[in-house]
Design a protein around this motif. Structure first.
Motif: not given
Ligand code: HGY
Ligand code: MN
Ligand code: MN
Length: 413
Positions: A34-36, A86-88, A129-132
Motif C-alpha cells: 500500500r504505497l503512500a 503509519h498505514l503506508d 502520511t508517507n512514513e516509509e
C-alpha cells in the motif's frame, strides 16, 4: 498509579482488525503493498476513518494528510494523549509495520469504550502520511512537517519516480485536509511498533522499552561514464559506469563494516542506463542508506562515502554526483515516557528490555515537539520490509496492553 482501571484490550478484535486491514493491498506471498497516497493507501485510510467514526471519534485531517481520531476526555482543554503510526507500506511490506501501531491505538479506544471509561485528557489515534519514504523520499515526511523539520511546500513538491507530486496525490485521494500541519501540543505521544529486528526474540523478551532511535543519512548518487558498443570497445578504452557502481556497492558495505558493530549501510535502488545488454552503461543512479546510533560515526561514514567515490571514479575515469537528500539525527525519547512504558510492561508482567530502534519511526520526529515513547514487540526472525513479516497475537496484544497503560497514566490525572 492506583486510580487506573484494571482493564485489558481485546486480543481477538485487534488481530481481526489487522487481518481485515491486511486484505487491502494484500500480496500473493501474504504481505502488503500500500504505497503512500495510492488508491490502496486511500482504501486503508477510509477503512480506518470508518472504524474510528463507528467508535465515536471525531476525525480531522491536516494539510499533510495526517489523520487524527479524537476520543473526548472530561477536560477538553487538556492537550491530548496521542498514539499512532503509519498505514503506508514498502512495496514488498508486511501486515504489521506501521499498521500495528495504528490499530493498537484504535483498540485502546475500543477498550475504553467497552468499559465506558472516561479519561481526563482527550485521547487521539493518528495516521502519519508517507512514513516509509519508498514512493516519495525521504521518509517520515509528514511527521517531519508536523515537527517543523520540513516545510509543507517542500513536502508537497516531492515527486515520485513518475513525476507525480506528493501534494497532488494527497488531493487526488481526498486527504489534503484543511487543518494546518503542526502547531498543536500533545500531552504525550506513544507509538507501538514491531521491532523489525532480531533482538527481542533472541533475548526472549515480549516488550521493548525503546530509549531512542539511530540516526540515518540518505544519499542519491549518479555515476557517469560513456555509453559505447559492448563488442567493439576494448577493455582499456571503456568508461563503464556500472563497473564503478559495482565497486561502490562493495565499498559502501565495507564502510559499515569499518564502523562495526553498530553501523549499517544499504544500496537499495540501482538503475543502469540505457539498460541494453550490448551497450556499456554510460550512467548509473543508486541510493545509499547509512545508519548509526552515534552522530559522529554517521558523519565519518558519510565522509568515507565521498572519499570512496573519488577514488573509484578516478581509477576508471568516471564522473559522479553525490547528493545527501536526508539526514535524521539520532534520537533519545523522553525519560518519563520511557519510564512509563517500562512501568506499564513490568506491572503487566511482561518480560521487557531497553532497546534502541534501528528503524526510523514517526515518533522520532514527534519527539521534537512532544514527550514521546515507543513500545516494541518481537517479529518472527526479526524480519521486516518483507512479505513474510509476522508477529503473534499474544505479543501484539501484550504491546497493546502496555500502550493502554502508558497512555492512561498520562490521560488520567
Ligand atoms: O526505514 C525505516 O527505518 C522505516 O521503516 N521507514
Ligand atoms: Mn514503520
Ligand atoms: Mn517500515
Amino acid at each position: 498509579m492506583s486510580n487506573l482501571p484494571n482493564i485489558a484490550i481485546n486480543k481477538e478484535r485487534l488481530w481481526e482488525s489487522l487481518m481485515e486491514m491486511a486484505k487491502i493491498g494484500g500480496t500473493a506471498k501474504g504481505g502488503n503493498c500500500r504505497l503512500a497516497l495510492t488508491d490502496l493507501d486511500k482504501q486503508g485510510r477510509d477503512l480506518f476513518v470508518r472504524w474510528c467514526t463507528e467508535a465515536g471519534c471525531t476525525v480531522t485531517v491536516d494539510r499533510m494528510g495526517n489523520i487524527f481520531a479524537r476520543r473526548p476526555g472530561r477536560k477538553p482543554e487538556l492537550d491530548p494523549v496521542v498514539t499512532g503510526s503509519h498505514l503506508d507500506t514498502q512495496p514488498t511490506g508486511g501486515k504489521f509495520d506501521g499498521v500495528y501501531g495504528v490499530l493498537a491505538g484504535l483498540e485502546v479506544i475500543r477498550t475504553l469504550n467497552d468499559h465506558g471509561f472516561e479519561t481526563d485528557a482527550p485521547v487521539e489515534v493518528s495516521v502519519w502520511t508517507n512514513e516509509e519514504g519508498s514512493r516519495f523520499a525521504p521518509a517520515m515526511t509528514a511527521s517531519g512537517v508536523f515537527a517543523g523539520v520540513f516545510t509543507e511546500d517542500y513536502a508537497h513538491a516531492i515527486p515520485d519516480q513518475d513525476g507525480k507530486k506528493l501534494g497532488d496525490e494527497l488531493k487526488r485521494i481526498g486527504y489534503l485536509g484543511d487543518q494546518p500541519c503542526g502547531g498543536r501540543k500533545f500531552r504525550a505521544f506513544f507509538e507501538a511498533h514491531i521491532e523489525q529486528g532480531p533482538i527481542l526474540e533472541a533475548e526472549k523478551r515480549t516488550i521493548g522499552v525503546v530509549k531512542g532511535a539511530q540516526g540515518q543519512r540518505w544519499f542519491e548518487v549518479t555515476i557517469t561514464g560513456q555509453e559505447s558498443h559492448a563488442g567493439t570497445t576494448p577493455m582499456n578504452r571503456r568508461r563503464d559506469a556500472l563497473l564503478g557502481a559495482a565497486r561502490m556497492v562493495d565499498r559502501i558495505n565495507a564502510i559499515a563494516l569499518a564502523h562495526a558493530p553498530n553501523a549499517v549501510s544499504t544500496v537499495g535502488v540501482l538503475r543502469a542506463m540505457p539498460g541494453s545488454r550490448n551497450t556499456i552503461p554510460g550512467s548509473v543512479f543508486f541510493t545509499v542508506d547509512m545508519r548509526h546510533p552515534e552522530d559522529k560515526a554517521l558523519s565519518s561514514m558519510a565522509a568515507s562515502l565521498e572519499a570512496a567515490l573519488a577514488t573509484v571514479c578516478g581509477e576508471i575515469g568516471l564522473k559522479y554526483e553525490c547528493k545527501e537528500i536526508w539526514y535524521s539525527r539520532p534520537v533519545a525519547f523522553d525519560k518519563d515516557c520511557v519510564e512509563a512504558v517500562k512501568r506499564a510492561a513490568g506491572e503487566s508482567g511482561f518480560e521487557n528490555m531497553e532497546i534502541i530502534s534501528g528503524a526510523g519511526h514517526d515518533a522520532c520526529y514527534i519527539s521534537r515537539v512532544a514527550p514521546t515513547g515507543m513500545i516494541f514487540v518481537p517479529c518472527a526472525d526479526g524480519i521486516s520490509h518483507n512479505e513474510i513479516e509476522s508477529a503473534t497475537p499474544d505479543d501484539l496484544a501484550a504491546g497493546c496492553n502496555v500502550l493502554l497503560r502508558a497512555m492512561l497514566e498520562r490521560a488520567v490525572l
